[in-house]
Design an enzyme around this catalytic site. Sequence first.
Site, PDB file in Angstrom:
ATOM      1  N   HIS A 143     -58.942  26.775   4.162  1.00 14.26           N
ATOM      2  CA  HIS A 143     -60.282  27.268   4.488  1.00 14.26           C
ATOM      3  C   HIS A 143     -60.249  28.309   5.615  1.00 14.26           C
ATOM      4  CE1 HIS A 143     -60.479  25.003   8.263  1.00 14.26           C
ATOM      5  NE2 HIS A 143     -59.926  23.993   7.598  1.00 14.26           N
ATOM      6  N   GLY A 144     -61.238  29.200   5.602  1.00 11.76           N
ATOM      7  CA  GLY A 144     -61.388  30.161   6.684  1.00 11.76           C
ATOM      8  C   GLY A 144     -61.678  29.461   8.000  1.00 11.76           C
ATOM      9  N   GLN A 145     -61.550  30.190   9.085  1.00 11.19           N
ATOM     10  CA  GLN A 145     -61.754  29.615  10.418  1.00 11.19           C
ATOM     11  C   GLN A 145     -63.049  28.795  10.477  1.00 11.19           C
ATOM     12  OE1 GLN A 145     -63.477  31.869  13.749  1.00 11.19           O
ATOM     13  NE2 GLN A 145     -61.530  31.604  14.813  1.00 11.19           N
TER      14      GLN A 145
ATOM     15  N   THR B  12     -60.691  18.104  14.193  1.00 10.62           N
ATOM     16  CA  THR B  12     -61.771  18.067  13.211  1.00 10.62           C
ATOM     17  C   THR B  12     -61.590  16.955  12.185  1.00 10.62           C
ATOM     18  OG1 THR B  12     -61.870  20.473  13.453  1.00 10.62           O
ATOM     19  CG2 THR B  12     -63.188  19.491  11.702  1.00 10.62           C
TER      20      THR B  12
ATOM     21  N   ARG C  56     -66.294  23.305   4.753  1.00 10.55           N
ATOM     22  CA  ARG C  56     -65.486  24.491   5.074  1.00 10.55           C
ATOM     23  C   ARG C  56     -64.561  24.892   3.918  1.00 10.55           C
ATOM     24  NH1 ARG C  56     -63.941  20.073   8.154  1.00 10.55           N
ATOM     25  NH2 ARG C  56     -61.724  19.568   8.393  1.00 10.55           N
TER      26      ARG C  56
ATOM     27  N   GLU D  74     -59.014  17.008   4.646  1.00 13.00           N
ATOM     28  CA  GLU D  74     -58.090  17.128   5.768  1.00 13.00           C
ATOM     29  C   GLU D  74     -57.617  15.741   6.206  1.00 13.00           C
ATOM     30  OE1 GLU D  74     -55.773  18.215   7.406  1.00 13.00           O
ATOM     31  OE2 GLU D  74     -56.569  19.870   8.610  1.00 13.00           O
TER      32      GLU D  74
ATOM     33  N   TYR E 249     -58.240  12.420  11.786  1.00 12.94           N
ATOM     34  CA  TYR E 249     -57.665  12.380  13.132  1.00 12.94           C
ATOM     35  C   TYR E 249     -58.143  11.199  13.970  1.00 12.94           C
ATOM     36  CZ  TYR E 249     -54.978  16.658  12.892  1.00 12.94           C
ATOM     37  OH  TYR E 249     -54.023  17.592  12.574  1.00 12.94           O
TER      38      TYR E 249
ATOM     39  N   HIS F   7     -57.101  22.141   3.114  1.00 14.92           N
ATOM     40  CA  HIS F   7     -56.961  22.072   4.561  1.00 14.92           C
ATOM     41  C   HIS F   7     -55.487  22.113   4.955  1.00 14.92           C
ATOM     42  CE1 HIS F   7     -61.210  20.729   4.609  1.00 14.92           C
ATOM     43  NE2 HIS F   7     -60.858  20.220   3.442  1.00 14.92           N
TER      44      HIS F   7
END
Length: 228
Positions: free
Chosen positions: A9-11, A21, A60, A87, A90, A179
């Site tokens: 994905h882009g920033q 994230t 995203r 993703e 975390y 991701h």
Amino acid sequence: MPRLILIRHGQSQWNLENRFTGWWDVDVTEKGAAEAFAAGKLLKDKGVLPTLAFTSLQTRAIKTLHLALEAAGRLWVQEDKDWRLNERHYGGLTGLDKAETAAKHGDDQVKVWRRSFDVPPPPLEAGSEFDLASDPRYAGIAVPATESLKDTIARVLPCWEEKIAPALRAGETVIVSAHGNSLRALVKHLSGISDEDITGLEIPTGQPIVYELDDNLAEIERYYLSER
């Protein structure tokens, strides 16, 4: 020959803010949207046109896919959203500033959490502001409290085997918008990268990676499309 396109994905807003994230749903920035559109234009200019798309359940990645497909003139292709392409989770680090976390716990500990293969961060507390157990998109899914890269790979590869690989064998040109860590899982599998080396592989945002595969889906070549 089967062809696979991977795009991170882009920033995102939290990339910009240097925050962990994971599964939290953060949108792309204006720069991230531009990266995604530029990636799609590159696909069109190079004649690498997807016929089928896969992405995660996170905004995203979905938005990056749609912007890239729009720029490539392929917004009409069928897409499959799968949580297993999310993703890495975390855990208790979710939402924390990476520099502040390093100052609190030490660089070495944060490096272990971020870059070890099989050591997950501390688990996210149930009921915390980042707890996604009640998010409707994950209804019926056991949302993890934390994940290592090893854990992430363990959920990504069944998605590969059940959905993506059969599509490639059927002759589709597949794009996967996902991701950093879910794409590491695919790259590790396809390129035979060791547990130790995969943690150091950096996947830049918005840069299409192309795999040319043989009929058994073994790697013939892997390259950044921008370099061709």
